[in-house]
Write a protein that holds these residues in place. Structure first.
Motif, PDB file in Angstrom:
ATOM      1  N   THR A 176     -80.954   5.304 -55.080  1.00 31.04           N
ATOM      2  CA  THR A 176     -82.370   5.566 -54.805  1.00 31.04           C
ATOM      3  C   THR A 176     -83.214   4.641 -55.673  1.00 31.04           C
ATOM      4  O   THR A 176     -82.727   4.011 -56.622  1.00 31.04           O
ATOM      5  CB  THR A 176     -82.725   7.026 -55.107  1.00 31.04           C
ATOM      6  OG1 THR A 176     -82.512   7.292 -56.494  1.00 31.04           O
ATOM      7  CG2 THR A 176     -81.880   7.971 -54.268  1.00 31.04           C
ATOM      8  N   VAL A 207     -85.146   8.890 -47.122  1.00 32.06           N
ATOM      9  CA  VAL A 207     -84.256   9.827 -46.423  1.00 32.06           C
ATOM     10  C   VAL A 207     -84.032  11.076 -47.271  1.00 32.06           C
ATOM     11  O   VAL A 207     -84.086  12.209 -46.771  1.00 32.06           O
ATOM     12  CB  VAL A 207     -82.918   9.148 -46.093  1.00 32.06           C
ATOM     13  CG1 VAL A 207     -81.909  10.160 -45.571  1.00 32.06           C
ATOM     14  CG2 VAL A 207     -83.127   8.044 -45.061  1.00 32.06           C
ATOM     15  N   MET A 208     -83.813  10.894 -48.554  1.00 30.27           N
ATOM     16  CA  MET A 208     -83.570  12.027 -49.436  1.00 30.27           C
ATOM     17  C   MET A 208     -84.804  12.910 -49.561  1.00 30.27           C
ATOM     18  O   MET A 208     -84.724  14.138 -49.453  1.00 30.27           O
ATOM     19  CB  MET A 208     -83.150  11.519 -50.815  1.00 30.27           C
ATOM     20  CG  MET A 208     -82.815  12.619 -51.805  1.00 30.27           C
ATOM     21  SD  MET A 208     -82.240  11.972 -53.385  1.00 30.27           S
ATOM     22  CE  MET A 208     -81.955  13.504 -54.265  1.00 30.27           C
ATOM     23  N   ASN A 222     -83.275   4.832 -48.901  1.00 30.30           N
ATOM     24  CA  ASN A 222     -82.461   5.958 -49.379  1.00 30.30           C
ATOM     25  C   ASN A 222     -83.337   7.053 -49.989  1.00 30.30           C
ATOM     26  O   ASN A 222     -83.110   8.247 -49.747  1.00 30.30           O
ATOM     27  CB  ASN A 222     -81.450   5.466 -50.408  1.00 30.30           C
ATOM     28  CG  ASN A 222     -80.408   4.530 -49.815  1.00 30.30           C
ATOM     29  OD1 ASN A 222     -80.168   4.548 -48.607  1.00 30.30           O
ATOM     30  ND2 ASN A 222     -79.800   3.714 -50.648  1.00 30.30           N
ATOM     31  N   TYR A 250     -75.734  10.677 -47.348  1.00 24.33           N
ATOM     32  CA  TYR A 250     -77.073  11.254 -47.315  1.00 24.33           C
ATOM     33  C   TYR A 250     -77.009  12.781 -47.300  1.00 24.33           C
ATOM     34  O   TYR A 250     -77.903  13.443 -47.833  1.00 24.33           O
ATOM     35  CB  TYR A 250     -77.822  10.742 -46.086  1.00 24.33           C
ATOM     36  CG  TYR A 250     -78.128   9.264 -46.142  1.00 24.33           C
ATOM     37  CD1 TYR A 250     -78.850   8.725 -47.197  1.00 24.33           C
ATOM     38  CD2 TYR A 250     -77.687   8.405 -45.137  1.00 24.33           C
ATOM     39  CE1 TYR A 250     -79.128   7.369 -47.253  1.00 24.33           C
ATOM     40  CE2 TYR A 250     -77.962   7.052 -45.189  1.00 24.33           C
ATOM     41  CZ  TYR A 250     -78.683   6.535 -46.244  1.00 24.33           C
ATOM     42  OH  TYR A 250     -78.956   5.199 -46.303  1.00 24.33           O
ATOM     43  N   TYR A 288     -76.092   3.626 -51.760  1.00 25.71           N
ATOM     44  CA  TYR A 288     -76.801   4.905 -51.743  1.00 25.71           C
ATOM     45  C   TYR A 288     -77.681   5.093 -52.972  1.00 25.71           C
ATOM     46  O   TYR A 288     -78.118   6.201 -53.236  1.00 25.71           O
ATOM     47  CB  TYR A 288     -75.803   6.064 -51.634  1.00 25.71           C
ATOM     48  CG  TYR A 288     -75.100   6.113 -50.300  1.00 25.71           C
ATOM     49  CD1 TYR A 288     -75.708   6.726 -49.197  1.00 25.71           C
ATOM     50  CD2 TYR A 288     -73.863   5.518 -50.128  1.00 25.71           C
ATOM     51  CE1 TYR A 288     -75.077   6.752 -47.969  1.00 25.71           C
ATOM     52  CE2 TYR A 288     -73.224   5.540 -48.891  1.00 25.71           C
ATOM     53  CZ  TYR A 288     -73.841   6.163 -47.823  1.00 25.71           C
ATOM     54  OH  TYR A 288     -73.212   6.186 -46.593  1.00 25.71           O
ATOM     55  N   THR A 298     -78.983  15.373 -50.051  1.00 26.67           N
ATOM     56  CA  THR A 298     -80.044  16.303 -49.669  1.00 26.67           C
ATOM     57  C   THR A 298     -79.603  17.762 -49.586  1.00 26.67           C
ATOM     58  O   THR A 298     -80.325  18.654 -50.046  1.00 26.67           O
ATOM     59  CB  THR A 298     -80.620  15.890 -48.306  1.00 26.67           C
ATOM     60  OG1 THR A 298     -79.569  15.886 -47.324  1.00 26.67           O
ATOM     61  CG2 THR A 298     -81.231  14.505 -48.375  1.00 26.67           C
TER      62      THR A 298
END
Length: 282
Positions: A230, A83-84, A80, A146, A228, A150
């Motif tokens: 982090t 991806v962020m 996670n 996601y 989700y 972002t």
């Protein structure tokens, strides 16, 4: 002529070695703590040499997750965060390149007004506008996604300003020559301008990746599902045990794993990163 004195070199290298030890010692302590069971670390003293629980501790956090605080594995939290961080870094660079390119190479009404309007957003960091931003994200149904992690953070006035300053150093004759050769605006951007900007883009990518990787407040607000979380959120929740004992044998492996991606990005782009920060002549 620079004199080469033995004692001066010895002192210089000694100071550098001391600096390396000061930086590396906390990392070594974290590594040592990740190799012992939880019972060995609650006494208040940390051994200086590794134990025999390295594989067990790392396997626990990567496989089944922490039993004490979060219900997902560190591997998922690392994914996670990756991806962020990648979404924020690449999104910031893409938007900033297009904005700086339009401001420098196109002539349209209120061009400088648009630039200063973008620049003024430096006075409005995400912490200042976090309530309306959260409201917009919630209304669009992007909580626990996601996209929600972002998209609200990809605009960057800093990157736009830095790229604009570099684009202004590109000779106008280069753009004119490309136009004579039949290159349109998109081809000039992709084939000429972006290759010239690779050191600047590398420096921005490293900075923005670390910025995205270290985000805590925004993911904390928009994520209610553990799927989700982090890795920064995971470390904080491992430490927030109230009156209980902190599972240091889980916190320390997680901390070391969270350190690896940013360090890897810096090492891979070290040469371009340094050139992008100090290079003045293109």
């Amino acid at each position: 002529m620079v004199e080469n004195r033995f004692w001066l070199n010895l002192i210089s290298h000694g100071v550098l070695a001391l600096g390396v030890l000061l930086v590396a010692f906390p990392i070594w302590i974290a590594f040592v703590a990740s190799t012992y069971p939880a019972q060995a670390l609650v006494t208040g003293t940390v051994p200086l040499w590794p134990g025999d629980q390295l594989l067990e501790n790392f396997g626990r956090v990567l496989g089944t997750g922490s039993d004490s605080s979060v219900g997902v594995s560190v591997a998922l939290m690392l994914f996670n965060s990756l991806v962020m961080a990648l979404g924020i870094a690449l999104g910031k660079i893409a938007i900033s390149v297009l904005a700086a390119y339009a401001i420098v190479f196109f002539r349209f009404p209120l061009r400088m007004f648009c630039f200063w309007l973008i620049f003024m957003t430096l006075m409005l960091p995400v912490e200042v506008r976090i309530i309306p931003t959260f409201q917009v994200v919630a209304d669009l149904g992007m909580l626990n996604s996601y996209t929600g992690l972002t998209l609200p953070l990809i605009a960057s006035a800093t990157a736009t300003f830095l790229l604009r300053q570099f684009f202004m150093t590109v000779p106008p004759e280069l753009a004119e020559a490309a136009r004579v050769d039949g290159a349109g605006p998109i081809r000039f951007l992709i084939d000429i301008l972006l290759p010239l900007s690779r050191t600047n883009l590398a420096a921005l990518f490293v900075i923005m990746f670390i910025y995205g990787w270290n985000q805590y407040l925004w993911p904390l607000l928009i994520t209610t599902s553990e799927d989700y979380y982090t890795v920064v959120m995971g470390i904080q929740r491992m430490l927030a045990v109230g009156d209980g004992e902190v599972a240091w044998n889980e916190v320390m492996p997680t901390t070391l794993l969270a350190l690896l991606p940013p360090v890897g990005v810096v090492l891979m782009m070290q040469r371009l990163f340094v050139k992008g920060l100090i290079e003045t002549e293109k």
